[in-house]
Write an enzyme that holds these catalytic residues in place. Structure first.
Site, PDB file in Angstrom:
ATOM      1  N   HIS A 162     -18.175 -35.481  42.558  1.00 37.74           N
ATOM      2  CA  HIS A 162     -19.805 -35.728  43.156  1.00 37.74           C
ATOM      3  C   HIS A 162     -19.086 -37.557  43.424  1.00 37.74           C
ATOM      4  O   HIS A 162     -20.063 -38.483  43.562  1.00 37.74           O
ATOM      5  CB  HIS A 162     -21.150 -35.905  42.518  1.00 37.74           C
ATOM      6  CG  HIS A 162     -21.158 -36.529  40.860  1.00 37.74           C
ATOM      7  ND1 HIS A 162     -20.555 -35.573  39.935  1.00 37.74           N
ATOM      8  CD2 HIS A 162     -21.005 -37.818  40.704  1.00 37.74           C
ATOM      9  CE1 HIS A 162     -20.586 -37.041  38.884  1.00 37.74           C
ATOM     10  NE2 HIS A 162     -20.962 -37.586  39.091  1.00 37.74           N
TER      11      HIS A 162
HETATM   12  C1  UD1 Z   1     -24.766 -41.649  40.672  1.00 33.86           C
HETATM   13  C2  UD1 Z   1     -23.609 -42.354  39.572  1.00 33.86           C
HETATM   14  C3  UD1 Z   1     -23.142 -42.385  39.470  1.00 33.86           C
HETATM   15  C4  UD1 Z   1     -23.536 -40.497  38.399  1.00 33.86           C
HETATM   16  C5  UD1 Z   1     -24.221 -39.827  38.626  1.00 33.86           C
HETATM   17  C6  UD1 Z   1     -24.534 -38.308  38.575  1.00 33.86           C
HETATM   18  C7  UD1 Z   1     -23.933 -44.738  40.700  1.00 33.86           C
HETATM   19  C8  UD1 Z   1     -23.582 -45.990  41.567  1.00 33.86           C
HETATM   20  N1  UD1 Z   1     -23.930 -43.323  40.733  1.00 33.86           N
HETATM   21  O1  UD1 Z   1     -24.127 -41.229  41.831  1.00 33.86           O
HETATM   22  O2  UD1 Z   1     -22.232 -42.853  38.620  1.00 33.86           O
HETATM   23  O3  UD1 Z   1     -22.745 -39.764  37.746  1.00 33.86           O
HETATM   24  O4  UD1 Z   1     -25.358 -40.658  39.743  1.00 33.86           O
HETATM   25  O5  UD1 Z   1     -25.503 -37.544  39.106  1.00 33.86           O
HETATM   26  O6  UD1 Z   1     -25.207 -44.797  39.872  1.00 33.86           O
HETATM   27  N2  UD1 Z   1     -28.923 -37.934  47.500  1.00 33.86           N
HETATM   28  C9  UD1 Z   1     -30.166 -36.546  47.581  1.00 33.86           C
HETATM   29  N3  UD1 Z   1     -30.908 -36.212  46.742  1.00 33.86           N
HETATM   30  C10 UD1 Z   1     -31.121 -36.954  45.538  1.00 33.86           C
HETATM   31  C11 UD1 Z   1     -30.367 -38.450  44.798  1.00 33.86           C
HETATM   32  C12 UD1 Z   1     -29.070 -38.181  45.512  1.00 33.86           C
HETATM   33  O7  UD1 Z   1     -30.087 -35.932  48.386  1.00 33.86           O
HETATM   34  O8  UD1 Z   1     -32.094 -36.744  44.116  1.00 33.86           O
HETATM   35  C13 UD1 Z   1     -28.271 -38.409  47.837  1.00 33.86           C
HETATM   36  C14 UD1 Z   1     -28.151 -39.163  48.447  1.00 33.86           C
HETATM   37  O9  UD1 Z   1     -27.213 -38.716  50.264  1.00 33.86           O
HETATM   38  C15 UD1 Z   1     -27.643 -40.469  48.435  1.00 33.86           C
HETATM   39  C16 UD1 Z   1     -26.444 -39.426  47.263  1.00 33.86           C
HETATM   40  O10 UD1 Z   1     -26.506 -38.677  47.346  1.00 33.86           O
HETATM   41  O11 UD1 Z   1     -27.526 -41.213  49.156  1.00 33.86           O
HETATM   42  C17 UD1 Z   1     -25.919 -40.539  46.297  1.00 33.86           C
HETATM   43  O12 UD1 Z   1     -26.718 -40.494  45.070  1.00 33.86           O
HETATM   44  P1  UD1 Z   1     -26.796 -42.415  44.820  1.00 33.86           P
HETATM   45  O13 UD1 Z   1     -28.036 -41.981  43.148  1.00 33.86           O
HETATM   46  O14 UD1 Z   1     -26.214 -43.055  45.357  1.00 33.86           O
HETATM   47  O15 UD1 Z   1     -25.233 -41.539  43.244  1.00 33.86           O
HETATM   48  P2  UD1 Z   1     -24.454 -40.146  43.057  1.00 33.86           P
HETATM   49  O16 UD1 Z   1     -23.667 -40.481  44.089  1.00 33.86           O
HETATM   50  O17 UD1 Z   1     -26.090 -39.822  42.406  1.00 33.86           O
HETATM   51  N1  UDP Z   2     -25.655 -30.394  35.516  1.00 34.56           N
HETATM   52  C1  UDP Z   2     -26.050 -29.543  35.899  1.00 34.56           C
HETATM   53  N2  UDP Z   2     -26.580 -28.508  36.770  1.00 34.56           N
HETATM   54  C2  UDP Z   2     -25.619 -28.762  37.388  1.00 34.56           C
HETATM   55  C3  UDP Z   2     -24.438 -30.190  37.716  1.00 34.56           C
HETATM   56  C4  UDP Z   2     -24.352 -30.781  36.455  1.00 34.56           C
HETATM   57  O1  UDP Z   2     -27.712 -29.334  34.468  1.00 34.56           O
HETATM   58  O2  UDP Z   2     -25.292 -28.646  38.783  1.00 34.56           O
HETATM   59  C5  UDP Z   2     -25.041 -31.427  34.241  1.00 34.56           C
HETATM   60  C6  UDP Z   2     -24.163 -31.269  33.097  1.00 34.56           C
HETATM   61  O3  UDP Z   2     -24.255 -30.064  32.303  1.00 34.56           O
HETATM   62  C7  UDP Z   2     -24.081 -32.427  32.656  1.00 34.56           C
HETATM   63  C8  UDP Z   2     -24.343 -33.763  34.128  1.00 34.56           C
HETATM   64  O4  UDP Z   2     -25.414 -32.664  34.374  1.00 34.56           O
HETATM   65  O5  UDP Z   2     -24.545 -32.677  31.495  1.00 34.56           O
HETATM   66  C9  UDP Z   2     -23.462 -34.275  33.964  1.00 34.56           C
HETATM   67  O6  UDP Z   2     -23.859 -35.121  35.223  1.00 34.56           O
HETATM   68  P1  UDP Z   2     -23.457 -35.485  36.573  1.00 34.56           P
HETATM   69  O7  UDP Z   2     -21.997 -35.016  36.705  1.00 34.56           O
HETATM   70  O8  UDP Z   2     -24.390 -35.401  37.166  1.00 34.56           O
HETATM   71  O9  UDP Z   2     -23.196 -36.367  36.130  1.00 34.56           O
HETATM   72  P2  UDP Z   2     -21.425 -37.278  35.086  1.00 34.56           P
HETATM   73  O10 UDP Z   2     -21.677 -37.420  34.278  1.00 34.56           O
HETATM   74  O11 UDP Z   2     -20.943 -37.810  35.840  1.00 34.56           O
HETATM   75  O12 UDP Z   2     -22.148 -38.881  35.398  1.00 34.56           O
END
Ligand code: UD1
Ligand code: UDP
Length: 387
Positions: A221
């Site tokens: 991601h």
């Molecule tokens: C964010 C965090 C990242 C973390 C991750 C955990 C920042 C800069 N990044 O990244 O550090 O590891 O969360 O999962 O804060 N979207 C949806 N539905 C949702 C959420 C997101 O469709 O419920 C899509 C949207 O197109 C959005 C994209 O995902 O633009 C990215 O979401 P965003 O929250 O900006 O960043 P993450 O990649 O989720």
């Molecule tokens: N996780 C989850 N379902 C998923 C993917 C991740 O419950 O489909 C949980 C995972 O077990 C961990 C956390 O989400 O506890 C990690 O989140 P993510 O990978 O989104 O973000 P990061 O840790 O890289 O910030």
């Protein structure tokens, strides 16, 4: 009674916050009150609501519903909303987790209103400022009064930046912060929920059409991997190669960012190959309880997630990290994680090596599974000077 305002927004923060919420509810109800604010950074039901439900957390008192946007716009909207809640609620401490835009927005809004900030997962560094998370964590640490580090490396990183050593006397402030190692709340959660995760449930695995102990669990991601087509294509090519040549099933629960990237950035031939290869199984994001069960029974984990790298270690599963570097350097040092970047050949080589890995060493890196208790006790023993 210490009043906390906890800011969450992204999936892993809701999961982390559940550890402290659970401890407050069961052990610190007379000493602390926790008000939860959800920024709405993550909003799909399977990225947010499911975790509140299955981890037994009450609905957040506030949901700012900021949604997705550019970094500046998203962070600014969060700051406006958080500021209003800070003015209304007047908490003693604002608690934030990790390194997302929600973390930074909370920390900046609070510090400008002179509300002390407690940062859980402080001190982590990738030493790559092109990562949005690196900016968020450095800036959050700089304005925090309480820095709860999960590892010794995190403590060392802060020492190099001039932060005080653990043990310095309070009262604490952003100018004289408390730095302590209390362990990792994600380890608390895994210990709390792992009895269910360790039970193999035939129907669960049958439904997903995977064999416990045989499949590879993968997640991708990071913006660096999803926004750069050559990196995304290299990762998918490597995973498809493993499915085809090694006869392995790869289960890929996809973050919405990854789903969009696959739709938008995959080379047409690769997209076609993906569609016709049932061994690379793309499924929607799963809940936390299902995720840790998938981790507990995987043969190998391949990921760019910070949380999954740690959970792989907690469940003693080898991990191929789809990044150039990691904040969790201890996991590479002890041999449980192998960095493979987003390079097809490096991923295949790391797979060959790690699929054989027997897991000789599991040092005590993340504390004793009571990080949330440590944090609650530390805050009640060392309240901010003004409260
Ligand atoms: C964010 C965090 C990242 C973390 C991750 C955990 C920042 C800069 N990044 O990244 O550090 O590891 O969360 O999962 O804060 N979207 C949806 N539905 C949702 C959420 C997101 O469709 O419920 C899509 C949207 O197109 C959005 C994209 O995902 O633009 C990215 O979401 P965003 O929250 O900006 O960043 P993450 O990649 O989720
Ligand atoms: N996780 C989850 N379902 C998923 C993917 C991740 O419950 O489909 C949980 C995972 O077990 C961990 C956390 O989400 O506890 C990690 O989140 P993510 O990978 O989104 O973000 P990061 O840790 O890289 O910030």
């Amino acid at each position: 009674m210490l009043k906390l305002l906890t800011v969450v927004g992204a999936r892993p923060q809701i999961i982390k916050a559940s550890a402290i919420s659970r401890v407050i509810a069961t052990q610190y109800g007379d000493d602390m009150r926790d008000i939860m604010l959800h920024t709405g950074q993550h909003y799909d039901a399977d990225m947010s609501e499911i975790f509140f439900r299955e981890l037994g957390m009450p609905e957040p008192a506030y949901n700012l519903q900021v949604g997705s946007s550019s970094h500046a716009r998203q962070t600014a909207r969060m700051m406006e909303g958080i500021e209003e809640v800070l003015i209304t609620e007047k908490p003693d401490i604002l608690l934030v987790y990790g390194d997302t835009n929600s973390t930074l927005a909370g920390a900046l809004a609070a510090t400008k209103l002179k509300v002390p900030v407690a940062h859980v997962e402080a001190g982590l560094r990738s030493f790559r400022k092109s990562m949005p998370e690196e900016i968020n964590r450095i800036l959050t640490d700089q304005v925090s009064s309480y820095l709860f580090c999960p590892t010794d490396t995190a403590i060392g990183n802060l020492a190099k930046e001039g932060f005080p050593a653990p043990g310095a006397k309070g009262p604490y402030s952003a100018d004289l912060p408390a730095v302590c190692k209390g362990g990792d709340v994600m380890f608390d959660n895994v210990l709390h929920f792992s009895s269910g995760a360790n039970q193999a449930n035939e129907a669960f695995f049958n439904d997903l059409d995977i064999i416990p102990g045989e499949y590879i669990l993968a997640t991708v991601h990071r913006d660096n991997n999803t926004n750069h087509p050559h990196r995304l294509n290299a990762i998918i090519k490597a995973l498809l190669g493993i499915v085809e040549d090694e006869k392995r099933t790869v289960l890929l629960p996809v973050h919405p960012r990854m789903r969009k990237a696959i739709e938008d950035h995959l080379a047409p031939a690769l997209g076609k190959a993906l569609k016709s290869q049932p061994g690379l199984r793309i499924v929607p994001p799963v809940g936390y309880l299902d995720m840790i069960r998938l981790e507990a029974h995987a043969r190998l984990i391949m990921t760019d997630s910070g949380g999954l790298q740690k959970e792989a270690f907690f469940f003693r599963k080898p991990c191929v990290v789809l990044r150039r570097e990691t904040e969790w350097v201890e996991l590479v040092a002890c041999g449980n994680s192998k960095l493979a970047d987003a390079d097809e050949e490096a991923i295949r080589m790391a797979y060959e090596e790690m699929i054989q890995y027997q897991g000789a060493e599991f040092p005590d890196i993340f504390g004793n599974g009571h990080a949330a208790e440590f944090i609650c006790q530390f805050l009640t023993d060392n309240p901010p000077a003004t409260s």
